[in-house]
Design a protein around this motif. Structure first.
Motif: not given
Length: 190
Positions: A1-5, A7-10
């Motif tokens: 799981m990549a780091h989200a930048e 809220h939508e990516e999270l």
């Protein structure tokens, strides 16, 4: 799981991981009944399943969703819908392993809610957590306002994020590790 930048990516990354975990660990979850959001205010919980309260629901006793919906005056699908709320600060401070463990923990709550109409951290939860390699308690990710320690061994016996009876009257409590008095450190250097 990549780091989200964002809220939508999270949400997208967490949702994708949860679907993968459902397949891998055989979670019985209907994702069409799960909504997602992100909290920027939470300090003690890494995530939470927000759900309607269903009177008399108990873990271990499957709920009759149609009858429950009639009792509260809604549709079964509306009553069965829950929200998985992700805490941004927890995601930001956890490594990938801690975050995915948190998501599996929440999937147990969703699974219990969808089956029983309620959820808890009881024996069934703890047993399921062991089978899916999830913790029952989330690691702290925010600095507490007060830290309570055992006066004998120095072990942390409590963290509080606001003033409460335990903080105010800590000298009336004993630690669970040594049975010693409890010391409290806080903003005033108590």
């Amino acid at each position: 799981m990549a780091h989200a930048e964002t809220h939508e990516e999270l949400i997208l990354g967490s949702r994708a991981y949860c679907r993968e975990a459902a397949r891998r660990y055989d979670f019985d979850v209907e994702f069409t009944l799960v909504e997602w959001d992100v909290s920027t205010r939470a300090k003690r919980r890494a995530a939470a399943v927000k759900r309607p309260k269903i009177p008399d629901a108990e873990v271990g006793d499957p709920v009759d969703w149609r009858a429950a919906a009639e009792r509260v005056g809604t549709t079964p699908s509306d009553l069965r819908t829950c929200t998985l709320s992700l805490t941004w600060a927890a995601f930001d401070s956890f490594d990938v392993g801690e975050w995915t463990t948190t998501l599996r923990h929440e999937l147990i709550h969703v699974e219990q809610f969808q089956r029983y109409g309620t959820t808890d951290h009881g024996p069934a939860f703890r047993e399921r957590a062991e089978t899916v390699d999830a913790t029952v308690r989330c690691p702290p990710f925010a600095d507490p306002k007060y830290v309570l320690t055992c006066a004998d061994c120095g072990a942390v016996v409590g963290r509080r994020y606001r003033d409460c009876k335990l903080v105010r009257k800590h000298d009336q409590y004993r630690s669970s590790c040594c049975g010693a008095s409890v010391a409290c450190s806080g903003p005033d250097g108590e």
